[in-house]
Design a protein around this motif. Sequence first.
Motif, mmCIF file in Angstrom:
data_model
loop_
_atom_site.group_PDB
_atom_site.id
_atom_site.type_symbol
_atom_site.label_atom_id
_atom_site.label_comp_id
_atom_site.label_asym_id
_atom_site.label_seq_id
_atom_site.Cartn_x
_atom_site.Cartn_y
_atom_site.Cartn_z
ATOM 1 N N MET A 82 6.095 35.343 23.148
ATOM 2 C CA MET A 82 7.239 34.943 22.376
ATOM 3 C C MET A 82 6.706 34.295 21.096
ATOM 4 O O MET A 82 5.895 33.379 21.154
ATOM 5 N N ASP A 83 7.172 34.784 19.983
ATOM 6 C CA ASP A 83 6.656 34.238 18.722
ATOM 7 C C ASP A 83 7.376 32.941 18.341
ATOM 8 O O ASP A 83 8.384 32.560 18.941
ATOM 9 N N ILE A 84 6.840 32.268 17.354
ATOM 10 C CA ILE A 84 7.360 30.957 16.948
ATOM 11 C C ILE A 84 8.813 31.041 16.487
ATOM 12 O O ILE A 84 9.625 30.175 16.825
ATOM 13 N N ALA A 85 9.169 32.077 15.737
ATOM 14 C CA ALA A 85 10.546 32.201 15.240
ATOM 15 C C ALA A 85 11.534 32.316 16.401
ATOM 16 O O ALA A 85 12.598 31.682 16.384
ATOM 17 N N GLU A 86 11.193 33.120 17.413
ATOM 18 C CA GLU A 86 12.066 33.264 18.589
ATOM 19 C C GLU A 86 12.206 31.927 19.311
ATOM 20 O O GLU A 86 13.304 31.534 19.714
ATOM 21 N N TYR A 87 11.097 31.253 19.483
ATOM 22 C CA TYR A 87 11.090 29.965 20.166
ATOM 23 C C TYR A 87 11.959 28.946 19.416
ATOM 24 O O TYR A 87 12.806 28.279 20.006
ATOM 25 N N LYS A 88 11.752 28.830 18.103
ATOM 26 C CA LYS A 88 12.502 27.855 17.308
ATOM 27 C C LYS A 88 14.000 28.126 17.347
ATOM 28 O O LYS A 88 14.803 27.205 17.454
ATOM 29 N N ARG A 89 14.377 29.396 17.265
ATOM 30 C CA ARG A 89 15.793 29.764 17.272
ATOM 31 C C ARG A 89 16.431 29.439 18.631
ATOM 32 O O ARG A 89 17.523 28.883 18.705
ATOM 33 N N ALA A 90 15.732 29.765 19.704
ATOM 34 C CA ALA A 90 16.287 29.553 21.044
ATOM 35 C C ALA A 90 16.412 28.082 21.403
ATOM 36 O O ALA A 90 17.378 27.669 22.032
ATOM 37 N N PHE A 91 15.439 27.292 20.973
ATOM 38 C CA PHE A 91 15.407 25.898 21.400
ATOM 39 C C PHE A 91 15.736 24.906 20.279
ATOM 40 O O PHE A 91 15.476 23.715 20.394
ATOM 41 N N LEU A 92 16.345 25.434 19.201
ATOM 42 C CA LEU A 92 16.868 24.597 18.125
ATOM 43 C C LEU A 92 15.816 23.647 17.551
ATOM 44 O O LEU A 92 16.085 22.457 17.341
ATOM 45 N N VAL A 93 14.638 24.183 17.280
ATOM 46 C CA VAL A 93 13.558 23.382 16.709
ATOM 47 C C VAL A 93 13.567 23.570 15.193
ATOM 48 O O VAL A 93 13.443 24.691 14.708
ATOM 49 N N SER A 94 13.714 22.467 14.466
ATOM 50 C CA SER A 94 13.758 22.582 13.006
ATOM 51 C C SER A 94 12.398 22.304 12.359
ATOM 52 O O SER A 94 12.163 22.688 11.222
ATOM 53 N N GLN A 95 11.503 21.657 13.067
ATOM 54 C CA GLN A 95 10.190 21.338 12.512
ATOM 55 C C GLN A 95 9.269 22.550 12.559
ATOM 56 O O GLN A 95 9.494 23.495 13.318
ATOM 57 N N GLU A 96 8.208 22.498 11.761
ATOM 58 C CA GLU A 96 7.219 23.570 11.778
ATOM 59 C C GLU A 96 6.345 23.458 13.019
ATOM 60 O O GLU A 96 6.017 22.354 13.459
ATOM 61 N N LEU A 97 5.976 24.604 13.549
ATOM 62 C CA LEU A 97 5.178 24.658 14.769
ATOM 63 C C LEU A 97 3.957 25.543 14.581
ATOM 64 O O LEU A 97 3.940 26.425 13.729
ATOM 65 N N VAL A 98 2.965 25.313 15.427
ATOM 66 C CA VAL A 98 1.843 26.218 15.591
ATOM 67 C C VAL A 98 1.721 26.471 17.093
ATOM 68 O O VAL A 98 2.260 25.713 17.900
ATOM 69 N N THR A 99 1.039 27.537 17.452
ATOM 70 C CA THR A 99 0.812 27.806 18.868
ATOM 71 C C THR A 99 -0.644 27.565 19.209
ATOM 72 O O THR A 99 -1.528 27.706 18.366
ATOM 73 N N SER A 100 -0.878 27.206 20.443
ATOM 74 C CA SER A 100 -2.219 26.993 20.949
ATOM 75 C C SER A 100 -2.286 27.637 22.332
ATOM 76 O O SER A 100 -1.665 27.149 23.276
#
Length: 137
Positions: free
Chosen positions: A1-19
């Motif tokens: 699951m990419d960051i955009a999908e994750y942010k949209r689904a879980f209402l995250v407004s901050q910038e993220l990186v994956t590890s």
Amino acid sequence: MDIAEYKRAFLVSQELVTSEGPPDNRNGITWYTCDYIFTSSYQTKSGNLLVFASPGETSVKASLKISAESCLEKPKYLSDNAFYCTEKDDQFKNTFLVVTRISHGQMRTAMVTAGPPPDFAHPDAYTTIVKTLSDRL
């Protein structure tokens, strides 16, 4: 699951990186993890994705029942092989989303733990995540 999908689904407004963590083999099961981390701190996680295969397990229903024990309340099913709920053992009452299916002769499961608490009124984004994860299992 990419960051955009994750942010949209879980209402995250901050910038993220994956590890992504290295595969972890416990009790004959290989676990794959990916953490979603806020770029502002690089230490505080927004959530994580855990994927694993369970050799010998053949019942999607039984697998979901076991996973549902981690829910604070009765899970909300999105399909025959996926649900979401409020995570029981989390002080922030974050979202717990589970998808499981038989693929390549194995029971495969993806679990996402993320904030904020689940949006029970508008689960459309969770349905999208379920389809994406199910297709990839």
